[in-house]
Design an enzyme around this catalytic site. Structure first.
Site, PDB file in Angstrom:
ATOM      1  N   SER A  43       0.837  -1.197   0.000  1.00 49.56           N
ATOM      2  CA  SER A  43       0.000   0.000   0.000  1.00 49.56           C
ATOM      3  C   SER A  43       0.877   1.254   0.000  1.00 49.56           C
ATOM      4  CB  SER A  43      -0.980  -0.033   1.181  1.00 49.56           C
ATOM      5  OG  SER A  43      -1.973   0.947   1.047  1.00 49.56           O
TER       6      SER A  43
ATOM      7  N   HIS B  57      -8.344   0.938  -0.979  1.00 42.19           N
ATOM      8  CA  HIS B  57      -8.236  -0.012  -2.095  1.00 42.19           C
ATOM      9  C   HIS B  57      -9.617  -0.538  -2.506  1.00 42.19           C
ATOM     10  CE1 HIS B  57      -3.943   0.249  -1.620  1.00 42.19           C
ATOM     11  NE2 HIS B  57      -4.093   0.003  -0.332  1.00 42.19           N
TER      12      HIS B  57
END
Length: 301
Positions: free
Chosen positions: A88, A194
């Site tokens: 991430s 996400h």
């Protein structure tokens, strides 16, 4: 060949980076970050409070400065990677390690990314689904989601460890459907990262990333959204943009590290080291102060 893996914002905790701050090269990174950020991050890492530290706009900065400080310690001992990846927001740390970004550019992008994501507001959440294959979770997600209440697989962390991301009512419906799951654990995050719910942050992020000075990587980078090693700067840049709403394919990414002799989780976390060992990779963690010494022994230094 060494693989360097950089953790993301889910690894923050009060006291993070404590042993690193005792190393002069790492302390210098903290000092530079405190100067470059709008407000110092070191005191928040050291003393919290936790509810402020875990907020997106602080967590992403905190984990990044710890990542870069740990990298500084490794570099001071002469260790450089042959492959990099980051989970991430950790992908920005990986790009710094690969020479794509400089320190100021990395911290600037992290600060902007965290601000844009925080400005979306709280639209959903994330939960870890344990004990089911990703295909099984995808089927449950398809049943639980609606057009107005989206739900997706946000993270493929490891076999049997899948994180769903989206609207809270959809996550609740999935919980009722997932009778075969070993357990479902809500994550302590501030939003549905996400997932499509992050779409409002994408236009601003796209503009900033496309304008950011970047150099071709010195070593292959494994972007989250492709899980394929690349030195193509255009691919790296586009992957960084769409990562906000797309799936983190960490299981496949971790498998790539099995091609390295050894990998190191570069930050104050053991999460990625554990996930990597789950797919057969040998991985140390810089959360352990003894790791630089063990790494030197492993490499015959």
């Amino acid at each position: 060949m060494l693989g360097f893996l950089f953790p993301g914002q889910g690894t923050v905790r009060v006291g993070m980076g404590a042993w690193l701050r005792r190393k002069p090269v790492a302390a210098e990174v903290f000092a530079q970050a405190d100067e470059l950020f709008g407000q110092p991050i070191s005191p928040l890492c050291a003393k919290g409070p936790l509810e402020r530290l875990v907020a997106t706009e602080h967590a992403q900065r905190a984990v990044t400065v710890c990542n870069l400080a740990a990298l500084a310690v490794l570099r001071a001992d002469g260790h450089e990677p042959g492959l990099v990846a980051g989970h991430s927001v950790g992908e920005l740390s990986a790009l710094y390690a690969a020479g794509v970004l400089d320190l100021a550019g990395t911290l600037r992008l992290v600060e902007i990314r965290s601000r844009l994501m925080a400005e979306v507001g709280v639209t959903g959440g994330m939960s870890a689904v344990m004990g089911l294959a990703v295909e099984e979770v995808e089927a449950l997600v398809a049943e639980a989601a609606t057009a107005d209440e989206p739900l997706v697989v946000g993270l493929e962390n490891a076999p049997g460890h899948v994180v769903v991301s989206g609207a809270l009512p959809a996550i609740e419906r999935l919980g009722k459907l997932a009778s075969d799951a070993r357990k479902i654990v809500p994550l302590q995050v501030s939003n549905a990262f996400h997932s499509p719910l992050m779409a409002p942050a994408v236009p601003g992020w796209r503009e900033v990333v496309r304008a950011a000075p970047m150099a071709p990587p010195r070593v292959p980078v494994v972007p989250n959204v492709t899980a394929e090693p690349t030195v193509d700067l255009d691919v790296i840049r586009e992957a960084l943009i769409i990562q906000l709403t797309e799936r983190v394919r960490w299981t496949e990414t971790a498998l790539r590290t099995t091609t390295t002799t050894l990998c190191v989780e570069v930050g104050d976390s053991k999460v990625l080291a554990g996930l990597s060992r789950g797919v057969g990779a040998r991985c140390l963690s810089m959360s352990d102060p003894g790791t630089p010494r063990r790494l030197a022994q492993e490499r015959g230094a």
